[in-house]
Design an enzyme around this catalytic site. Structure first.
Site, mmCIF file in Angstrom:
data_model
loop_
_atom_site.group_PDB
_atom_site.id
_atom_site.type_symbol
_atom_site.label_atom_id
_atom_site.label_comp_id
_atom_site.label_asym_id
_atom_site.label_seq_id
_atom_site.Cartn_x
_atom_site.Cartn_y
_atom_site.Cartn_z
ATOM 1 N N GLU A 155 0.833 -1.206 0.000
ATOM 2 C CA GLU A 155 0.000 0.000 0.000
ATOM 3 C C GLU A 155 0.866 1.253 0.000
ATOM 4 O O GLU A 155 2.009 1.218 0.464
ATOM 5 C CB GLU A 155 -0.876 0.016 1.256
ATOM 6 C CG GLU A 155 -2.284 -0.528 1.043
ATOM 7 C CD GLU A 155 -3.181 0.441 0.255
ATOM 8 O OE1 GLU A 155 -2.685 1.345 -0.449
ATOM 9 O OE2 GLU A 155 -4.403 0.277 0.355
ATOM 10 N N ASP A 156 0.325 2.331 -0.523
ATOM 11 C CA ASP A 156 1.031 3.611 -0.435
ATOM 12 C C ASP A 156 0.889 4.217 0.962
ATOM 13 O O ASP A 156 1.852 4.685 1.542
ATOM 14 C CB ASP A 156 0.533 4.595 -1.513
ATOM 15 C CG ASP A 156 -0.990 4.755 -1.539
ATOM 16 O OD1 ASP A 156 -1.700 4.082 -0.759
ATOM 17 O OD2 ASP A 156 -1.476 5.571 -2.355
ATOM 18 N N ASP B 170 -4.304 5.082 6.219
ATOM 19 C CA ASP B 170 -4.789 6.299 6.863
ATOM 20 C C ASP B 170 -5.887 5.884 7.866
ATOM 21 O O ASP B 170 -5.571 5.481 8.982
ATOM 22 C CB ASP B 170 -5.298 7.209 5.733
ATOM 23 C CG ASP B 170 -5.686 8.587 6.186
ATOM 24 O OD1 ASP B 170 -5.141 9.072 7.182
ATOM 25 O OD2 ASP B 170 -6.555 9.209 5.542
ATOM 26 N N PHE C 280 -1.866 15.976 5.209
ATOM 27 C CA PHE C 280 -2.132 15.483 3.858
ATOM 28 C C PHE C 280 -0.824 15.504 3.090
ATOM 29 O O PHE C 280 -0.155 16.531 3.010
ATOM 30 C CB PHE C 280 -3.196 16.330 3.142
ATOM 31 C CG PHE C 280 -3.653 15.673 1.875
ATOM 32 C CD1 PHE C 280 -4.664 14.720 1.904
ATOM 33 C CD2 PHE C 280 -3.043 15.964 0.654
ATOM 34 C CE1 PHE C 280 -5.060 14.061 0.740
ATOM 35 C CE2 PHE C 280 -3.435 15.317 -0.513
ATOM 36 C CZ PHE C 280 -4.441 14.371 -0.463
ATOM 37 N N ARG D 243 1.949 12.709 -8.229
ATOM 38 C CA ARG D 243 2.363 11.314 -8.012
ATOM 39 C C ARG D 243 3.841 11.104 -8.329
ATOM 40 O O ARG D 243 4.498 10.283 -7.720
ATOM 41 C CB ARG D 243 1.550 10.378 -8.914
ATOM 42 C CG ARG D 243 0.111 10.191 -8.491
ATOM 43 C CD ARG D 243 -0.464 8.981 -9.203
ATOM 44 N NE ARG D 243 -1.920 8.964 -9.207
ATOM 45 C CZ ARG D 243 -2.659 8.461 -8.221
ATOM 46 N NH1 ARG D 243 -2.091 7.959 -7.161
ATOM 47 N NH2 ARG D 243 -3.976 8.465 -8.302
HETATM 48 P P1 IMP Z 1 -7.692 4.891 4.119
HETATM 49 O O1 IMP Z 1 -8.218 6.115 4.816
HETATM 50 O O2 IMP Z 1 -6.706 4.160 5.002
HETATM 51 O O3 IMP Z 1 -8.821 4.016 3.666
HETATM 52 O O4 IMP Z 1 -6.889 5.390 2.844
HETATM 53 C C1 IMP Z 1 -7.546 5.429 1.607
HETATM 54 C C2 IMP Z 1 -6.744 6.024 0.519
HETATM 55 O O5 IMP Z 1 -6.834 7.424 0.643
HETATM 56 C C3 IMP Z 1 -5.255 5.743 0.442
HETATM 57 O O6 IMP Z 1 -4.933 4.524 -0.211
HETATM 58 C C4 IMP Z 1 -4.802 6.916 -0.399
HETATM 59 O O7 IMP Z 1 -5.033 6.675 -1.782
HETATM 60 C C5 IMP Z 1 -5.723 8.017 0.067
HETATM 61 N N1 IMP Z 1 -5.075 8.878 1.084
HETATM 62 C C6 IMP Z 1 -5.196 8.837 2.423
HETATM 63 N N2 IMP Z 1 -4.449 9.783 3.016
HETATM 64 C C7 IMP Z 1 -3.817 10.442 2.003
HETATM 65 C C8 IMP Z 1 -2.881 11.553 1.952
HETATM 66 O O8 IMP Z 1 -2.425 12.138 2.963
HETATM 67 N N3 IMP Z 1 -2.494 11.936 0.705
HETATM 68 C C9 IMP Z 1 -2.916 11.330 -0.448
HETATM 69 N N4 IMP Z 1 -3.783 10.306 -0.435
HETATM 70 C C10 IMP Z 1 -4.228 9.871 0.780
HETATM 71 MG MG MG Z 2 -4.604 4.599 -2.720
#
Ligand code: IMP
Ligand code: MG
Length: 178
Positions: free
Chosen positions: A100-101, A104, A153, A166
């Protein structure tokens, strides 16, 4: 390549720091999976592609690279995720490492893990480039992580803001007001 002079960006992890960290992660994964015949590396489209490719270059074990595409309803962290491209590989009886990148809220990863575990892999682990533990809504297991960040962010190294940034070689905090 985006201009470094972008006033809304503040560098958090430099290219050099990222390179070092990715190499360390690759070595550690190679050690842990040394006895595994074949690992399936699952990159989550699209953000983790940059990290996955770099990480894979530091793996000294046999692996198959596959991709899963997802789209979150509403674009954000709703936890309601749709699979837009499924895996090509059958992961039953295989060792799987999801890449995963960023984790969050954990909602996306939670959905993906539930989806993959019912396909009966031998093991299912997670490697994330960035981790924001303070933002968690659901508890998800993270086995390998690059960097922990506070609630900010970020963009770069695969992470986008409306599909921009990106390709930055570094990770930057993005001021959404600017
Ligand atoms: P989740 O909140 O863990 O479900 O993250 C969902 C997705 O939101 C991640 O895979 C990213 O693509 C995007 N995301 C969450 N936080 C960030 C951030 O700080 N910058 C850019 N994308 C984010
Ligand atoms: Mg993502």
């Amino acid at each position: 390549m985006e201009k470094h002079e972008d006033q809304s960006l503040e560098v958090l992890q430099t290219e050099e720091q990222i390179k070092k960290k990715v190499a360390i992660l690759g070595e550690s994964i190679s050690r842990d999976y040394a006895d595994v015949d074949e690992l399936v590396l699952v990159a989550v489209l699209r953000g983790s592609v940059y990290f996955t490719v770099d990480l894979s270059r530091h793996l000294s074990i046999p692996f198959i690279l596959d991709f899963i595409g997802i789209s979150s309803y509403g674009g954000g962290s709703s936890g309601i995720v749709r699979i837009t491209k499924d895996l090509d590989v059958n992961i039953a009886h295989k060792h799987v490492l999801m890449v995963e990148d960023i984790v969050d809220t954990g909602l996306t990863l939670n959905y993906l893990l539930k989806n993959l575990i019912i396909r009966n892999p031998v093991s299912l682990k997670v490697c994330t480039f960035l981790d924001m533990p303070g933002r968690r809504i659901v508890d998800v297991p993270v086995d390998y992580k690059g960097f922990e960040l506070p609630d900010v962010f970020v963009v770069g190294y695969g992470l986008d803001y409306h599909e921009r940034y990106r390709n930055l070689l570094y990770v930057a905090k993005k001021d959404l007001e600017k």
